[in-house]
Every structure is written in C-alpha cells, then in structure tokens.
Scaffold this motif. Structure first.
Motif, mmCIF file in Angstrom:
data_model
loop_
_atom_site.group_PDB
_atom_site.id
_atom_site.type_symbol
_atom_site.label_atom_id
_atom_site.label_comp_id
_atom_site.label_asym_id
_atom_site.label_seq_id
_atom_site.Cartn_x
_atom_site.Cartn_y
_atom_site.Cartn_z
ATOM 1 N N LEU A 76 42.005 66.630 0.917
ATOM 2 C CA LEU A 76 41.199 67.567 -0.916
ATOM 3 C C LEU A 76 41.441 69.102 0.101
ATOM 4 O O LEU A 76 41.807 69.262 -0.185
ATOM 5 N N SER A 77 40.309 69.128 1.356
ATOM 6 C CA SER A 77 38.929 70.249 1.190
ATOM 7 C C SER A 77 40.281 71.146 2.355
ATOM 8 O O SER A 77 39.929 72.257 2.292
ATOM 9 N N ARG A 78 41.024 70.728 3.235
ATOM 10 C CA ARG A 78 42.298 71.382 3.434
ATOM 11 C C ARG A 78 43.085 72.026 2.372
ATOM 12 O O ARG A 78 43.436 73.076 2.813
ATOM 13 N N LEU A 79 43.249 71.477 1.845
ATOM 14 C CA LEU A 79 44.250 71.625 0.494
ATOM 15 C C LEU A 79 43.535 73.085 -0.201
ATOM 16 O O LEU A 79 44.375 73.724 -0.523
ATOM 17 N N ARG A 80 42.826 72.919 -0.907
ATOM 18 C CA ARG A 80 41.845 73.158 -1.801
ATOM 19 C C ARG A 80 41.463 74.674 -0.374
ATOM 20 O O ARG A 80 41.646 76.328 -1.420
ATOM 21 N N ALA A 81 41.498 74.843 0.747
ATOM 22 C CA ALA A 81 41.025 75.749 1.250
ATOM 23 C C ALA A 81 42.589 76.458 1.802
ATOM 24 O O ALA A 81 42.346 77.811 1.513
ATOM 25 N N GLY A 82 43.350 75.846 2.014
ATOM 26 C CA GLY A 82 45.215 76.565 1.823
ATOM 27 C C GLY A 82 45.759 77.073 0.909
ATOM 28 O O GLY A 82 46.925 77.771 0.632
ATOM 29 N N GLY A 83 45.124 76.867 -0.473
ATOM 30 C CA GLY A 83 45.115 77.815 -1.539
ATOM 31 C C GLY A 83 46.010 77.086 -3.214
ATOM 32 O O GLY A 83 46.569 77.455 -3.653
ATOM 33 N N TYR A 84 46.124 75.139 -2.955
ATOM 34 C CA TYR A 84 47.058 74.647 -3.364
ATOM 35 C C TYR A 84 45.567 74.807 -5.160
ATOM 36 O O TYR A 84 44.913 74.136 -4.603
ATOM 37 N N ALA A 85 46.809 75.157 -6.052
ATOM 38 C CA ALA A 85 45.787 74.770 -6.302
ATOM 39 C C ALA A 85 46.492 73.693 -8.074
ATOM 40 O O ALA A 85 45.954 73.895 -9.504
ATOM 41 N N GLY A 86 46.929 73.115 -7.295
ATOM 42 C CA GLY A 86 47.526 71.866 -8.560
ATOM 43 C C GLY A 86 46.302 70.666 -9.573
ATOM 44 O O GLY A 86 45.379 70.785 -7.654
ATOM 45 N N ARG A 87 47.000 69.786 -9.424
ATOM 46 C CA ARG A 87 45.861 68.943 -9.401
ATOM 47 C C ARG A 87 45.761 68.011 -8.969
ATOM 48 O O ARG A 87 47.546 67.488 -7.798
ATOM 49 N N ILE A 88 45.258 67.436 -7.997
ATOM 50 C CA ILE A 88 44.965 66.619 -7.254
ATOM 51 C C ILE A 88 43.989 64.772 -7.331
ATOM 52 O O ILE A 88 43.069 65.832 -8.224
ATOM 53 N N ILE A 89 45.023 64.074 -7.743
ATOM 54 C CA ILE A 89 43.995 63.076 -7.989
ATOM 55 C C ILE A 89 44.139 61.763 -6.861
ATOM 56 O O ILE A 89 45.191 61.551 -6.932
ATOM 57 N N MET A 90 43.037 61.515 -6.134
ATOM 58 C CA MET A 90 42.581 60.416 -5.348
ATOM 59 C C MET A 90 42.925 58.976 -5.979
ATOM 60 O O MET A 90 43.092 58.472 -7.124
ATOM 61 N N TYR A 91 43.458 58.171 -5.057
ATOM 62 C CA TYR A 91 44.122 56.742 -5.710
ATOM 63 C C TYR A 91 43.986 55.499 -4.171
ATOM 64 O O TYR A 91 44.299 56.387 -3.547
#
Length: 225
Positions: A76-91
């Motif tokens: 999750l942290s790497r996705l946000r740091a990489g610039g992913y701006a979509g919705r992230i839902i933990m499952y």
C-alpha cells in the motif's frame, strides 16, 4: 438506480492482488455478470501487482493484507509513493484493530473482510467506485473506538471546535462524498474543500478523511448506511 453525475457510462476497472488463486477466480466470476465493474487483471505476486498497478492505473485495487515477500501494508505504501491515485481497498480475514487503523492511515480507501457475502462485496466496490468509503459494517464500531482511544491528548472533544462550513463538509464526508462531489454540493471549489478538510482533521486530531467520516457517523452527524 440513480447514477451520480460524475460517474460515466464506462465500467469501473478493478485489479486484484491476492496470493490465493481461488479467491482471485471467485472475484473474477463474481464480476463477470456485473456491467459496471470490470476486473482487468489479477495476480498473486505483490511485486508484479505493484508494477501492473502503476502501469495500468485501474480505478480500484482489491489488496490482500497478508502475502509472502511483501505484505499488504508495505505494498500500500509503495503504491501511494509510486503515484497510484486510484482507490485501494484492503480485503482480508483480519479484523484486528491495529491492522484496520494502520491501513486507513497509510492511504487505504476501505477495509473489507473476506467472510462478507458476495453481493455485499459488489455493493462495497460500487461504493468505492463512486468515491465513497468501503468499510465492512462489523468494523465501523471498532474503528470509531480505536480513533477515540488514539486521539492525541488535548485534541478538541467534539463538533463545537469546528466552523459551520467545516461541519457541513464533515457531514458530506460522513456520507462518503469525494472532494469533487462536496465542492459541487456546496458550490465551492475543490481546492477550498481540501483546505477545510485539512483544518477539520487537525482540529479533531484525526489523520485521514476516512477516519473523519467514521468518527462523524459515530457522532450521529450522518446516517450510518
């Protein structure tokens, strides 16, 4: 069913990152019959998922919490740091308070439990696609208690610390509204909404809009759907 004004006719795209093949297959089969949700890819490798998500930029990610090599919070942290701006839902299967709070504070837009009914999962994904929270009903009370326990000492105790406009925006947050929809509803700019959200979070001792929304629901500021 009424469709919000900012939702297009194009289906929302979804990617699943989970190391259980049966779960990925189940989600794929579940969404095959839905016109407004499309699974564009799935993978059991968190490293592969990171690369694919940043390249393909799907609207949403359904992300497992416990995976080998790289756990969901780190991913999750790497996705946000990489610039992913979509919705992230933990499952996940974990309903541990620390996991829920850590996920939301690290940029997740929702937290769903794997024992939920299939139709409830579809409903929550639709909510997320519309910019709203995706939180399992069983976790709402748990999250609110965690926020109360972890609020910094000296933080204002309640709504009386907020201006009228901040209360209006908090009420919209509690309904799961995105900044864009709040701006449209209140006839102000999206930038102004962001400033107000920043101020109200600081006053309430909270760290994210999801925390603020759950807290507001618990305060009775908006109906808990």
């Amino acid at each position: 069913m009424n469709t919000p004004a900012d939702v297009t006719d194009s289906p929302a795209t979804l990617m699943v990152i989970d190391d259980h093949p049966l779960l990925r297959r189940g989600v794929r089969q579940l969404l095959e019959v839905e016109d407004d949700l499309t699974l564009v890819s799935d993978t059991g490798s968190p490293h592969e998922g990171l690369a694919q998500a940043l390249e393909q930029e799907p609207d949403m990610l359904l992300l497992d919490l416990n995976m080998p090599d790289l756990d969901g919070l780190a991913l999750l942290s790497r996705l946000r740091a990489g610039g992913y701006a979509g919705r992230i839902i933990m499952y996940t299967v974990s309903d541990q308070e620390d996991n829920v709070v850590d996920a939301l504070r690290n940029g997740a837009d929702g937290y769903l439990l794997k024992d939920m009914e299939p139709e409830d999962l579809v409903h929550q994904l639709r909510q997320a696609a519309r910019g709203q929270m995706a939180i399992s009903d069983d976790l709402t009370g748990l999250l609110a208690r965690a926020l109360r326990n972890q609020r910094p000492a000296g933080a204002p105790a309640g709504l009386d610390a907020l201006t009228r406009r901040e209360r209006e925006i908090l009420r919209e947050l509690a309904e799961g509204m995105s900044n864009k929809l709040i701006a449209r509803e209140l006839a102000i700019t999206e930038g102004t909404v962001k400033v107000h959200v920043k101020h109200l979070l600081k006053k309430l001792g909270l760290r994210s809009r999801v925390e603020a929304a759950v807290w507001a629901v618990q305060q009775g500021l908006a109906p808990d759907h």
